[in-house]
Design an enzyme around this catalytic site. Structure first.
Site, PDB file in Angstrom:
ATOM      1  N   LYS A  99      12.546  -0.836  -4.622  1.00 52.83           N
ATOM      2  CA  LYS A  99      11.478  -0.903  -3.828  1.00 52.83           C
ATOM      3  C   LYS A  99      10.997  -2.538  -3.582  1.00 52.83           C
ATOM      4  O   LYS A  99      10.828  -2.770  -2.257  1.00 52.83           O
ATOM      5  CB  LYS A  99      10.214  -0.215  -4.201  1.00 52.83           C
ATOM      6  CG  LYS A  99      10.355   1.368  -4.189  1.00 52.83           C
ATOM      7  CD  LYS A  99      10.634   1.900  -2.868  1.00 52.83           C
ATOM      8  CE  LYS A  99      10.531   3.312  -2.637  1.00 52.83           C
ATOM      9  NZ  LYS A  99      10.723   3.860  -1.500  1.00 52.83           N
ATOM     10  N   GLU A 121       1.437   2.646   0.898  1.00 57.61           N
ATOM     11  CA  GLU A 121       1.091   4.054   0.261  1.00 57.61           C
ATOM     12  C   GLU A 121       2.470   4.048  -0.869  1.00 57.61           C
ATOM     13  O   GLU A 121       3.444   3.430  -0.872  1.00 57.61           O
ATOM     14  CB  GLU A 121       1.498   5.346   1.172  1.00 57.61           C
ATOM     15  CG  GLU A 121       2.852   5.369   1.424  1.00 57.61           C
ATOM     16  CD  GLU A 121       3.884   4.328   2.160  1.00 57.61           C
ATOM     17  OE1 GLU A 121       5.076   4.310   1.575  1.00 57.61           O
ATOM     18  OE2 GLU A 121       3.416   3.509   2.967  1.00 57.61           O
ATOM     19  N   SER A 391      18.498   4.082  -8.517  1.00 57.77           N
ATOM     20  CA  SER A 391      17.458   3.500  -7.908  1.00 57.77           C
ATOM     21  C   SER A 391      16.277   3.027  -8.652  1.00 57.77           C
ATOM     22  O   SER A 391      15.594   2.043  -8.079  1.00 57.77           O
ATOM     23  CB  SER A 391      16.873   4.542  -6.843  1.00 57.77           C
ATOM     24  OG  SER A 391      16.362   5.521  -7.430  1.00 57.77           O
TER      25      SER A 391
END
Length: 407
Positions: A99, A121, A391
């Site tokens: 991210k 969010e 991830s």
């Protein structure tokens, strides 16, 4: 890697209206259209500016820790007795997940646009942590919307966000998960559109977000394609990634789209099984998932006969989204990518297997991709290669897993 960090030359999609085939576009209130136009123009300008690429590339090398390595899962591969499994280690990026790639890119763009107030969010908390981290670095105000269900199951990440200076805003409406956090963030943006930058975390939402997030995450695939050929002398037979909204998967898939002999496999949240209706497998359960509009874009959406959004379930807080990024819908329609699912039970088993056999604790989201690799590897020749996008790391999920294993 060069300073031209973003891989934008591998696809002519989306088109100028933001469509990937029949999916994508903009379905938002008129008040947001000028902000989207401004964002699209600013992004195009940044993409044409070598200085933007140099700054982002410098931060990714010196702050994020890129390039992230690829690890050969030797013991797991030998135990399964089939394909060799390699892991793209996004869990080793700063903040512990992919991210941060998108958060830094959009954060630099917000600063370039003169926006000082950032909203975001989060579901699993990793996008919230990535955003809070990037905003602390860049000196921007940060507010993160998060459903109270996710706040409860992701307490370590909630604390990290607060420690990094972000305000975490609890969302108590609806299912109190990611979908509802996006709803509240978009309401905030509509109200404060002149002063606020919405740092959307996945490859969804109205144009230009699906393209922009894909481009910022495309470094994953660009690195992995070069690394796997250096390590193995070949391209992988398949690339596997979990798919919630789909940013980590599209970031990996993008560099391999034109490699016809490399299969692209997205793994959705099978939850408690399709028959239970307690899942988030948008492509696996077409009885309740069909094209529709959610959060400003057209894609596959889990909905009842009246078009009402259905509740979802996943053991992982980042995969229980009722829709999916429009580019994934397009790849599926083209039959360029294949989408399957892993249940909660399978993901939890993969979480433990990878931990015990390789000393790597994956995020529960990533464990869904590992579960698919565990299924596939034994059916494949020993000289074949599976590339799994790991991830994120599993620190954030330990309380959840402890509770499940204690039951």
């Amino acid at each position: 890697m060069t300073d031209m960090y973003i891989q934008t030359d591998l696809s002519d999609l989306p088109d100028e209206r933001g469509y990937f085939g029949e999916f994508g576009g903009r379905f938002v209130p008129e008040t947001i259209i000028p902000a989207l136009d401004e964002l699209e123009a600013a992004y195009a300008e940044a993409m044409a500016d070598p200085a933007f690429h140099r700054e982002l590339s410098h931060l990714q090398r010196t702050y994020t820790g890129r390039p992230t390595p690829i690890s050969y899962a030797r013991r797991l591969s030998e135990a399964l007795g089939g394909a060799r499994i390699y892991l793209k280690r996004e869990d080793l990026a700063h903040t512990g997940a992919h991210k941060i790639n998108n958060a830094l890119g959009q954060g630099l763009l917000a600063k370039r646009m003169g926006k000082r107030r950032i909203i975001a969010e989060t579901g699993a908390g990793q996008h919230g942590v990535g955003t809070a981290t990037a905003m602390a670095l860049l000196g921007l105000e940060c507010h993160v919307y998060m459903g109270t269900v996710d706040i409860r199951r992701q307490q370590p990440n909630v604390f990290r966000m607060k420690l990094l200076g972000a305000e975490v805003i609890p969302v108590t409406s609806g299912s109190r998960t990611l979908k509802d956090a996006i709803n509240e963030a978009m309401r905030d943006w509509v109200t404060n559109v002149e002063t606020t930058f919405y740092l959307l975390g996945s490859a969804l939402g109205p144009h230009p977000y699906p393209k922009m997030v894909r481009d910022f995450q495309s470094v994953i695939g660009a690195e992995a394609r070069e690394q796997i050929q250096t390590l193995t002398g070949q391209l992988p037979e398949a690339c596997i990634a979990c798919v919630g909204g789909g940013s980590n998967a599209i970031g990996l898939f993008h560099a391999f789209r034109d490699d016809e002999n490399t299969e692209l496999i997205g793994v959705e949240a099978g939850g408690r099984g399709i028959e239970s209706s307690e899942h988030a497998a948008r492509f696996a359960d077409l009885d309740i998932s069909r094209p529709g509009i959610l959060h400003g874009t057209r894609s596959f959406v889990m909905q009842n006969e009246d078009g009402q959004i259905m509740k979802t379930h996943s053991v992982s807080a980042g995969l229980d989204y009722p829709s999916v990024g429009p580019e994934h819908a397009h790849l599926r329609q083209l039959e360029r990518a294949y989408y399957t699912m892993a249940t909660d039970e399978e993901a939890l088993e993969a979480f433990q297997v990878l931990s015990k056999m390789e000393g790597i604790i994956p995020a529960l989201e990533s464990a869904h991709a590992v579960a698919e690799a565990i299924k596939r590897a034994p059916t494949m020749p020993r000289d074949s290669v599976l590339l799994v996008n790991l991830s994120g790391r599993g620190d954030k999920d330990l309380d959840t897993v402890i509770g499940l294993l204690d039951d």
